[in-house]
Every structure is written in structure tokens, then in C-alpha cells.
Scaffold this motif. Structure first.
Motif, PDB file in Angstrom:
ATOM      1  N   LEU A  14      -5.391  -0.190  -1.772  1.00 10.46           N
ATOM      2  CA  LEU A  14      -5.600  -1.024  -0.590  1.00 10.46           C
ATOM      3  C   LEU A  14      -6.536  -2.191  -0.884  1.00 10.46           C
ATOM      4  O   LEU A  14      -6.334  -3.303  -0.383  1.00 10.46           O
ATOM      5  CB  LEU A  14      -6.168  -0.173   0.548  1.00 10.46           C
ATOM      6  CG  LEU A  14      -6.388  -0.888   1.881  1.00 10.46           C
ATOM      7  CD1 LEU A  14      -5.075  -1.434   2.414  1.00 10.46           C
ATOM      8  CD2 LEU A  14      -7.032   0.058   2.888  1.00 10.46           C
ATOM      9  N   VAL A  15      -7.549  -1.936  -1.702  1.00  5.57           N
ATOM     10  CA  VAL A  15      -8.489  -3.005  -2.051  1.00  5.57           C
ATOM     11  C   VAL A  15      -7.769  -4.140  -2.767  1.00  5.57           C
ATOM     12  O   VAL A  15      -8.019  -5.329  -2.504  1.00  5.57           O
ATOM     13  CB  VAL A  15      -9.634  -2.445  -2.914  1.00  5.57           C
ATOM     14  CG1 VAL A  15     -10.539  -3.578  -3.406  1.00  5.57           C
ATOM     15  CG2 VAL A  15     -10.449  -1.431  -2.127  1.00  5.57           C
ATOM     16  N   GLN A  16      -6.850  -3.796  -3.644  1.00  9.83           N
ATOM     17  CA  GLN A  16      -6.110  -4.820  -4.377  1.00  9.83           C
ATOM     18  C   GLN A  16      -5.183  -5.614  -3.452  1.00  9.83           C
ATOM     19  O   GLN A  16      -5.089  -6.848  -3.561  1.00  9.83           O
ATOM     20  CB  GLN A  16      -5.298  -4.172  -5.495  1.00  9.83           C
ATOM     21  CG  GLN A  16      -4.525  -5.170  -6.354  1.00  9.83           C
ATOM     22  CD  GLN A  16      -3.739  -4.496  -7.468  1.00  9.83           C
ATOM     23  OE1 GLN A  16      -3.885  -3.296  -7.708  1.00  9.83           O
ATOM     24  NE2 GLN A  16      -2.885  -5.261  -8.139  1.00  9.83           N
ATOM     25  N   THR A  17      -4.500  -4.926  -2.538  1.00  8.76           N
ATOM     26  CA  THR A  17      -3.608  -5.634  -1.619  1.00  8.76           C
ATOM     27  C   THR A  17      -4.394  -6.583  -0.716  1.00  8.76           C
ATOM     28  O   THR A  17      -3.942  -7.705  -0.433  1.00  8.76           O
ATOM     29  CB  THR A  17      -2.835  -4.634  -0.747  1.00  8.76           C
ATOM     30  OG1 THR A  17      -3.757  -3.843   0.026  1.00  8.76           O
ATOM     31  CG2 THR A  17      -2.001  -3.712  -1.603  1.00  8.76           C
ATOM     32  N   LEU A  18      -5.570  -6.164  -0.275  1.00  7.84           N
ATOM     33  CA  LEU A  18      -6.396  -7.035   0.564  1.00  7.84           C
ATOM     34  C   LEU A  18      -6.918  -8.229  -0.227  1.00  7.84           C
ATOM     35  O   LEU A  18      -6.966  -9.353   0.282  1.00  7.84           O
ATOM     36  CB  LEU A  18      -7.566  -6.238   1.152  1.00  7.84           C
ATOM     37  CG  LEU A  18      -7.197  -5.177   2.197  1.00  7.84           C
ATOM     38  CD1 LEU A  18      -8.418  -4.328   2.545  1.00  7.84           C
ATOM     39  CD2 LEU A  18      -6.640  -5.836   3.455  1.00  7.84           C
ATOM     40  N   ALA A  19      -7.303  -7.990  -1.482  1.00  9.32           N
ATOM     41  CA  ALA A  19      -7.791  -9.091  -2.317  1.00  9.32           C
ATOM     42  C   ALA A  19      -6.683 -10.107  -2.579  1.00  9.32           C
ATOM     43  O   ALA A  19      -6.918 -11.320  -2.551  1.00  9.32           O
ATOM     44  CB  ALA A  19      -8.339  -8.541  -3.633  1.00  9.32           C
ATOM     45  N   TYR A  27       0.833  -1.214   0.000  1.00 13.60           N
ATOM     46  CA  TYR A  27       0.000   0.000   0.000  1.00 13.60           C
ATOM     47  C   TYR A  27       0.865   1.261   0.000  1.00 13.60           C
ATOM     48  O   TYR A  27       0.564   2.233  -0.709  1.00 13.60           O
ATOM     49  CB  TYR A  27      -0.916  -0.024   1.218  1.00 13.60           C
ATOM     50  CG  TYR A  27      -1.755   1.217   1.375  1.00 13.60           C
ATOM     51  CD1 TYR A  27      -2.825   1.472   0.514  1.00 13.60           C
ATOM     52  CD2 TYR A  27      -1.473   2.145   2.378  1.00 13.60           C
ATOM     53  CE1 TYR A  27      -3.595   2.628   0.659  1.00 13.60           C
ATOM     54  CE2 TYR A  27      -2.229   3.292   2.528  1.00 13.60           C
ATOM     55  CZ  TYR A  27      -3.290   3.527   1.653  1.00 13.60           C
ATOM     56  OH  TYR A  27      -4.053   4.665   1.800  1.00 13.60           O
ATOM     57  N   ASN A  28       1.947   1.246   0.769  1.00 11.38           N
ATOM     58  CA  ASN A  28       2.840   2.415   0.804  1.00 11.38           C
ATOM     59  C   ASN A  28       3.568   2.618  -0.517  1.00 11.38           C
ATOM     60  O   ASN A  28       3.997   3.742  -0.828  1.00 11.38           O
ATOM     61  CB  ASN A  28       3.859   2.253   1.929  1.00 11.38           C
ATOM     62  CG  ASN A  28       3.220   2.354   3.307  1.00 11.38           C
ATOM     63  OD1 ASN A  28       2.174   2.976   3.472  1.00 11.38           O
ATOM     64  ND2 ASN A  28       3.846   1.739   4.309  1.00 11.38           N
ATOM     65  N   ALA A  32     -15.154  -2.996   2.158  1.00  7.36           N
ATOM     66  CA  ALA A  32     -16.447  -2.312   2.143  1.00  7.36           C
ATOM     67  C   ALA A  32     -16.355  -0.967   2.855  1.00  7.36           C
ATOM     68  O   ALA A  32     -16.913   0.036   2.385  1.00  7.36           O
ATOM     69  CB  ALA A  32     -17.503  -3.203   2.805  1.00  7.36           C
ATOM     70  N   SER A  33     -15.644  -0.936   3.975  1.00  3.48           N
ATOM     71  CA  SER A  33     -15.502   0.326   4.699  1.00  3.48           C
ATOM     72  C   SER A  33     -14.656   1.321   3.916  1.00  3.48           C
ATOM     73  O   SER A  33     -14.932   2.529   3.915  1.00  3.48           O
ATOM     74  CB  SER A  33     -14.862   0.056   6.064  1.00  3.48           C
ATOM     75  OG  SER A  33     -14.598   1.254   6.744  1.00  3.48           O
ATOM     76  N   HIS A  34     -13.635   0.824   3.235  1.00  2.00           N
ATOM     77  CA  HIS A  34     -12.764   1.702   2.460  1.00  2.00           C
ATOM     78  C   HIS A  34     -13.508   2.325   1.281  1.00  2.00           C
ATOM     79  O   HIS A  34     -13.263   3.488   0.927  1.00  2.00           O
ATOM     80  CB  HIS A  34     -11.557   0.917   1.955  1.00  2.00           C
ATOM     81  CG  HIS A  34     -10.589   1.745   1.176  1.00  2.00           C
ATOM     82  ND1 HIS A  34      -9.773   2.691   1.753  1.00  2.00           N
ATOM     83  CD2 HIS A  34     -10.294   1.766  -0.167  1.00  2.00           C
ATOM     84  CE1 HIS A  34      -9.028   3.260   0.818  1.00  2.00           C
ATOM     85  NE2 HIS A  34      -9.315   2.717  -0.351  1.00  2.00           N
ATOM     86  N   GLU A  35     -14.439   1.586   0.703  1.00  2.00           N
ATOM     87  CA  GLU A  35     -15.145   2.073  -0.483  1.00  2.00           C
ATOM     88  C   GLU A  35     -16.382   2.893  -0.141  1.00  2.00           C
ATOM     89  O   GLU A  35     -16.655   3.903  -0.789  1.00  2.00           O
ATOM     90  CB  GLU A  35     -15.542   0.884  -1.367  1.00  2.00           C
ATOM     91  CG  GLU A  35     -14.350   0.160  -1.997  1.00  2.00           C
ATOM     92  CD  GLU A  35     -14.775  -1.027  -2.824  1.00  2.00           C
ATOM     93  OE1 GLU A  35     -15.974  -1.386  -2.763  1.00  2.00           O
ATOM     94  OE2 GLU A  35     -13.925  -1.608  -3.537  1.00  2.00           O
TER      95      GLU A  35
END
Length: 281
Positions: free
Chosen positions: A159-164, A153-154, A184-187
Motif C-alpha cells: 500500500l505504501v508503494q501504491t500511495l507513493a 493493492y489487491n 504514516a498510519s499504515h506503518e
């Protein structure tokens, strides 16, 4: 008589060559599938996969060498087939067990990580800052996963891609729920701390049930191991009492066939018992 091993080696070599030539495409597809499966498990263990193809080729050469050794030198086709199957299955099984053990450790640490994450969010930290707290304070091996998420992420990855990617790498249903809540919270926003807290409570309850099942089936799992060892002990006892007749199991084709069937059934019974005693909650 001295030419028999040489002729046998030539015949086996020709058979392998014909098999490779006629089914080369299918063999290549099978090898690619094995390589991908091994690479996936090694990535879950955070092990390097750079020289995986070379190791697999050397491993297959070793399997063929042992097969030829038992089939031609010792003239024992049944043991040659069993040895080849064992050498093919053992590395995959051990790697699978190691990956599964690491996944279980991450599952056990995930609930505490989610509680820490909830406290960080309630303290006013952002989503990225809370993940950095997890990367610093969580124990191994789960902290490595959070460190990779934060590092990617840095470096600019969404962030969504790193979590996926982490969800696909870990193959954990509980982490998938946690990642889904974060995405969901990020989006779209929402009360992230309350959602994660409820997930943590559910994970803790599942872990309590799993520990209860493991404790209640511990004796049965030990019994499965003892039942798998007993045939070997019985064979050793028969060898001590009547070595002449017992040696027929190893020297005659019928005896080798019977012994091979016994080994296969014993292995199937052991894994069947382990499957029954490890229910999926």
C-alpha cells in the motif's frame, strides 16, 4: 529566378543536416526530455503513451515542413521562425493546461473524499476498505486514482508503494499530505481519522481562498485576453484604412521583423499578466 526556391531548399536542408550531425547527442537528449515530459503529462491525464515517440517524430517533421514552406516558398524567414516556435510550443502548452485542469479538479474533489474517508474509518472500516469506498463513491476523475490504488493493492503491491506512486503521478501537494498521513498510519498507527479531518479542513480553507482570488481577478484575466486581441484588431483596421502601407509589414524584411517582435512581445505580455493574476497560495 526559378532556381531560387530550389537552391534555398537545398541550403536549408544542408544546414539542418549539418546541425543534426554536429549536435546529434544534444538533440537526442533534448528529444528524450521532451518525450519524458509528454509521457508524464499523458499519464496524469490517463492517456496512452504507447505511440508517443512516433507522434513526436511526425510532429517535428510537420514543424520542419512548415518552416521550409514559409522560408523558401513564401520567402518569409521571420514568419517561418514564429510558425516553428508556435508549432513546437502549442501542443506542449495545451497538454500542460489539460493536465493542470485535471489536477485542479482532483484538488477540488479531494476535500470531500477525505471527509468520506474519515467517516469510513470512524465507522470501523480498515484503511484498505475505506479506500475501496472512495473508489466506488467519489466522482471522476479522482475515483480513477483511488480505483488504481485499490486495484494495485489487491494485486499484491504494498500500500505504501501504491500511495507513493499515486503521489508522484498526481503532483498534488494536498494529495501528498493525504498520502503521507495514510502511509504514516499504515506503518506506525495513530489517530488517522483526526489527522485526515484536519487536512481536509485545511484543504477546504485553501480552496475557499483560491475561489475568492479567482473571483476577484476574473475581470483582470478577461482584460488580459482583450489586450492580447486588440493589436490584431488594430492591424486589421489599418489594413482596411491603408492597405498599401500596411502590406509592407508582410512584404518587406524590416516589416516582417517589426511584426515578429510585436507578436513576441504581445505573447510575453499575455503570459506575464496570467502569471501575475494566478498567485500560488
Amino acid at each position: 529566378m526559378e532556381l531560387d526556391p530550389l537552391l534555398g531548399s537545398i541550403a536549408i536542408g544542408l544546414a539542418i543536416a549539418v546541425g543534426v550531425f554536429s549536435g546529434g547527442e544534444y538533440l537526442a537528449q533534448g528529444f528524450s526530455w521532451i518525450e519524458q515530459d509528454f509521457a508524464d503529462k499523458l499519464r496524469r491525464l490517463r492517456a496512452p503513451v504507447r505511440y508517443l515517440r512516433g507522434y513526436l517524430i511526425g510532429w517535428l517533421i510537420l514543424v520542419v515542413a512548415f518552416f521550409v514552406l514559409f522560408a523558401v516558398i513564401f520567402e518569409n524567414m521571420v514568419f517561418a521562425v514564429l510558425t516553428a516556435i508556435f508549432l513546437l510550443a502549442a501542443p506542449w502548452y495545451l497538454l500542460r493546461r489539460m493536465a493542470e485542469r485535471r489536477r485542479r479538479r482532483i484538488e477540488e474533489q479531494l476535500a470531500d473524499a477525505m471527509v468520506t474517508f474519515t467517516n469510513a474509518i470512524r465507522a470501523g472500516l480498515s484503511l484498505a476498505q475505506a479506500l475501496e469506498i472512495l473508489a466506488l463513491r467519489c466522482p471522476r476523475p479522482i475515483n480513477w486514482e483511488f480505483q488504481q490504488i485499490v486495484a494495485e493493492y489487491n494485486m499484491g503491491k504494498p500500500l505504501v508503494q501504491t500511495l507513493a506512486e499515486a503521489k508522484g503521478r498526481l503532483k498534488s501537494e494536498n494529495f501528498a499530505l493525504f498520502a503521507a498521513a495514510l502511509m504514516a498510519s499504515h506503518e506506525s498507527g495513530g489517530r488517522l481519522s483526526e489527522t485526515v479531518e484536519r487536512i481536509a479542513q485545511s484543504v477546504l480553507e485553501l480552496q475557499r481562498l483560491e475561489r475568492k482570488i479567482l473571483s476577484e481577478t476574473a475581470q483582470a484575466r478577461k482584460s488580459a485576453i482583450y489586450m492580447a486581441i486588440i493589436p490584431i484588431c488594430v492591424l486589421a483596421a489599418y489594413w482596411y484604412v491603408d492597405p498599401v502601407n500596411t502590406s509592407l509589414l508582410f512584404r518587406t524584411t524590416l516589416g516582417q521583423f517589426i511584426l515578429g517582435i510585436a507578436v513576441v512581445l504581445n505573447v510575453i505580455a499575455y503570459f506575464w499578466a496570467r502569471l501575475i493574476l494566478n498567485p500560488d497560495i
